[in-house]
Design a protein around this motif. Structure first.
Motif, PDB file in Angstrom:
ATOM      1  N   VAL A  51     -27.038  52.167  41.245  1.00  0.00           N
ATOM      2  CA  VAL A  51     -25.669  51.697  41.449  1.00  0.00           C
ATOM      3  C   VAL A  51     -25.632  50.184  41.618  1.00  0.00           C
ATOM      4  N   LEU A  52     -26.647  49.625  42.289  1.00  0.00           N
ATOM      5  CA  LEU A  52     -26.751  48.175  42.496  1.00  0.00           C
ATOM      6  C   LEU A  52     -28.138  47.699  42.051  1.00  0.00           C
ATOM      7  N   PRO A  53     -28.432  47.721  40.773  1.00  0.00           N
ATOM      8  CA  PRO A  53     -29.788  47.386  40.308  1.00  0.00           C
ATOM      9  C   PRO A  53     -30.201  45.965  40.693  1.00  0.00           C
ATOM     10  N   ASN A  54     -31.394  45.860  41.265  1.00  0.00           N
ATOM     11  CA  ASN A  54     -31.961  44.565  41.633  1.00  0.00           C
ATOM     12  C   ASN A  54     -33.471  44.703  41.551  1.00  0.00           C
ATOM     13  N   ARG A  55     -34.025  44.220  40.474  1.00  0.00           N
ATOM     14  CA  ARG A  55     -35.441  44.423  40.193  1.00  0.00           C
ATOM     15  C   ARG A  55     -36.331  43.832  41.289  1.00  0.00           C
ATOM     16  N   ALA A  56     -36.014  42.620  41.744  1.00  0.00           N
ATOM     17  CA  ALA A  56     -36.853  41.948  42.739  1.00  0.00           C
ATOM     18  C   ALA A  56     -36.899  42.738  44.046  1.00  0.00           C
ATOM     19  N   VAL A  57     -35.735  43.120  44.539  1.00  0.00           N
ATOM     20  CA  VAL A  57     -35.677  43.879  45.785  1.00  0.00           C
ATOM     21  C   VAL A  57     -36.394  45.217  45.635  1.00  0.00           C
ATOM     22  N   SER A  58     -36.177  45.871  44.527  1.00  0.00           N
ATOM     23  CA  SER A  58     -36.795  47.169  44.287  1.00  0.00           C
ATOM     24  C   SER A  58     -38.316  47.079  44.275  1.00  0.00           C
ATOM     25  N   ILE A  59     -38.855  46.066  43.606  1.00  0.00           N
ATOM     26  CA  ILE A  59     -40.311  45.923  43.503  1.00  0.00           C
ATOM     27  C   ILE A  59     -40.927  45.549  44.845  1.00  0.00           C
ATOM     28  N   GLY A 123     -23.805  62.741  36.584  1.00  0.00           N
ATOM     29  CA  GLY A 123     -22.387  62.977  36.338  1.00  0.00           C
ATOM     30  C   GLY A 123     -21.527  62.710  37.553  1.00  0.00           C
ATOM     31  N   VAL A 124     -22.073  62.945  38.748  1.00  0.00           N
ATOM     32  CA  VAL A 124     -21.327  62.675  39.975  1.00  0.00           C
ATOM     33  C   VAL A 124     -21.061  61.178  40.106  1.00  0.00           C
ATOM     34  N   ILE A 125     -22.081  60.379  39.804  1.00  0.00           N
ATOM     35  CA  ILE A 125     -21.934  58.923  39.886  1.00  0.00           C
ATOM     36  C   ILE A 125     -20.935  58.427  38.844  1.00  0.00           C
ATOM     37  N   GLU A 126     -21.035  58.952  37.626  1.00  0.00           N
ATOM     38  CA  GLU A 126     -20.107  58.537  36.576  1.00  0.00           C
ATOM     39  C   GLU A 126     -18.672  58.912  36.917  1.00  0.00           C
ATOM     40  N   ALA A 127     -18.500  60.083  37.527  1.00  0.00           N
ATOM     41  CA  ALA A 127     -17.150  60.505  37.923  1.00  0.00           C
ATOM     42  C   ALA A 127     -16.599  59.572  38.996  1.00  0.00           C
ATOM     43  N   ALA A 128     -17.464  59.161  39.932  1.00  0.00           N
ATOM     44  CA  ALA A 128     -17.037  58.241  40.985  1.00  0.00           C
ATOM     45  C   ALA A 128     -16.642  56.894  40.395  1.00  0.00           C
ATOM     46  N   MET A 131     -13.296  56.840  38.788  1.00  0.00           N
ATOM     47  CA  MET A 131     -12.173  56.822  39.735  1.00  0.00           C
ATOM     48  C   MET A 131     -12.036  55.464  40.420  1.00  0.00           C
ATOM     49  N   GLY A 132     -12.866  54.499  40.009  1.00  0.00           N
ATOM     50  CA  GLY A 132     -12.780  53.151  40.541  1.00  0.00           C
ATOM     51  C   GLY A 132     -13.479  52.942  41.876  1.00  0.00           C
ATOM     52  N   ALA A 133     -14.405  53.822  42.221  1.00  0.00           N
ATOM     53  CA  ALA A 133     -15.117  53.686  43.494  1.00  0.00           C
ATOM     54  C   ALA A 133     -16.072  52.500  43.445  1.00  0.00           C
ATOM     55  N   SER A 134     -16.152  51.764  44.549  1.00  0.00           N
ATOM     56  CA  SER A 134     -17.090  50.651  44.651  1.00  0.00           C
ATOM     57  C   SER A 134     -18.493  51.200  44.879  1.00  0.00           C
ATOM     58  N   PRO A 135     -19.542  50.378  44.708  1.00  0.00           N
ATOM     59  CA  PRO A 135     -20.911  50.852  44.938  1.00  0.00           C
ATOM     60  C   PRO A 135     -21.101  51.475  46.318  1.00  0.00           C
ATOM     61  N   MET A 136     -20.544  50.873  47.367  1.00  0.00           N
ATOM     62  CA  MET A 136     -20.695  51.418  48.710  1.00  0.00           C
ATOM     63  C   MET A 136     -19.926  52.736  48.871  1.00  0.00           C
ATOM     64  N   GLN A 137     -18.776  52.841  48.216  1.00  0.00           N
ATOM     65  CA  GLN A 137     -18.021  54.093  48.258  1.00  0.00           C
ATOM     66  C   GLN A 137     -18.771  55.195  47.523  1.00  0.00           C
ATOM     67  N   ILE A 138     -19.407  54.824  46.424  1.00  0.00           N
ATOM     68  CA  ILE A 138     -20.221  55.801  45.693  1.00  0.00           C
ATOM     69  C   ILE A 138     -21.327  56.328  46.587  1.00  0.00           C
ATOM     70  N   PHE A 139     -21.946  55.416  47.326  1.00  0.00           N
ATOM     71  CA  PHE A 139     -23.060  55.819  48.192  1.00  0.00           C
ATOM     72  C   PHE A 139     -22.573  56.705  49.339  1.00  0.00           C
ATOM     73  N   PHE A 142     -20.098  59.929  47.861  1.00  0.00           N
ATOM     74  CA  PHE A 142     -20.559  60.818  46.793  1.00  0.00           C
ATOM     75  C   PHE A 142     -22.054  61.136  46.907  1.00  0.00           C
ATOM     76  N   LEU A 143     -22.901  60.094  46.956  1.00  0.00           N
ATOM     77  CA  LEU A 143     -24.342  60.334  46.988  1.00  0.00           C
ATOM     78  C   LEU A 143     -24.780  61.062  48.261  1.00  0.00           C
ATOM     79  N   LEU A 144     -24.388  60.527  49.416  1.00  0.00           N
ATOM     80  CA  LEU A 144     -24.825  61.137  50.673  1.00  0.00           C
ATOM     81  C   LEU A 144     -24.331  62.582  50.840  1.00  0.00           C
ATOM     82  N   PRO A 145     -23.045  62.862  50.616  1.00  0.00           N
ATOM     83  CA  PRO A 145     -22.613  64.264  50.749  1.00  0.00           C
ATOM     84  C   PRO A 145     -23.318  65.202  49.778  1.00  0.00           C
ATOM     85  N   GLU A 146     -23.540  64.763  48.543  1.00  0.00           N
ATOM     86  CA  GLU A 146     -24.191  65.611  47.555  1.00  0.00           C
ATOM     87  C   GLU A 146     -25.653  65.875  47.910  1.00  0.00           C
ATOM     88  N   ALA A 147     -26.296  64.887  48.539  1.00  0.00           N
ATOM     89  CA  ALA A 147     -27.725  65.004  48.859  1.00  0.00           C
ATOM     90  C   ALA A 147     -27.969  65.496  50.282  1.00  0.00           C
TER      91      ALA A 147
END
Length: 222
Positions: A51-59, A123-128, A131-139, A142-147
């Motif tokens: 949702v918020l790709p950042n290669r440096a932080v991820s690595i 598909g859950v992320i794409e649906a969010a 609907m215009g959800a921001s990255p934090m709203q997606i998390f 959508f992500l937390l309740p589903e997981a």
């Protein structure tokens, strides 16, 4: 030696050790879960395609997590003794053990949380997003309740591993059930002490697993 007594353990000694184990387990689990959920969320959100790709932080974060997870707990415990002394003022006792226990379990939970979040269908992320959800709203919405069920199982697995680590911490003066097994069962040849500590740890692990599985099953049904 046990001087002819069938056991040297008194109820006071046993319940004191059990209380120390539960204290180490409870505090380090809460702290480790808070840090682990944060670590797992950042890893899942910043990975390529996240949702918020950042290669440096991820690595960088992924490398740090892997480094900590590569160390056996007993080595980690000794390696961070200076840090433990600075943080809690001592290198022995329950609070001194909580520091390495938290450092050990947080990256472990982080990886489990990351995997749980990645199991959420794309598909859950794409649906969010549609609907215009921001990255934090997606998390958060959508992500937390589903997981949620998967996250509960992840924390359950981590708790079982943490029980093992608390027993190991007893070998370096942290107290608890592990110290009871070493001081009485091994060093004083008290067979009953060894049996009671093993049975206690088995009951503790089975109880944690049953409760975690039951809660996760309840959320999966919703």
């Amino acid at each position: 030696m046990n001087d002819g007594k069938w056991t040297l353990i008194t109820p006071e000694i046993f319940f004191k050790a059990l209380g120390e184990t539960l204290q180490m387990l409870g505090v380090s689990l809460v702290l480790g879960s808070l840090l682990g959920i944060l670590i797992g969320a950042v890893l899942a959100l910043t990975r390529p395609g996240g949702v918020l790709p950042n290669r440096a932080v991820s690595i960088v974060l992924g490398t740090l997590v892997n480094l900590v997870r590569s160390l056996p707990f007993i080595i980690l415990l000794v390696a961070i003794l200076p840090f433990t002394r600075v943080l809690v003022g001592t290198s022995i006792g329950v609070w001194a053990a909580i520091v390495p226990l938290t450092v050990m379990i947080a990256p472990y939970i982080g990886r489990l949380v990351e995997n749980s979040l990645l199991e959420v269908p794309q598909g859950v992320i794409e649906a969010a997003r549609s609907m215009g959800a921001s990255p934090m709203q997606i998390f958060w919405r959508f992500l937390l309740p589903e997981a949620r069920a998967s996250l509960i199982l992840a924390v359950t697995i981590a708790t079982v591993g943490l029980v093992d680590a608390t027993a190991m911490a007893g070998t370096v003066g942290a107290g608890g059930i592990g110290d009871l097994a070493l001081s009485y069962g091994y060093q004083r040849y008290d067979g009953f002490a060894m049996v009671i500590t093993c049975v206690t740890l088995i009951i503790l692990v089975q109880g944690v697993q049953m409760i975690g599985t039951s809660i996760a099953r309840r959320y999966r049904r919703r």
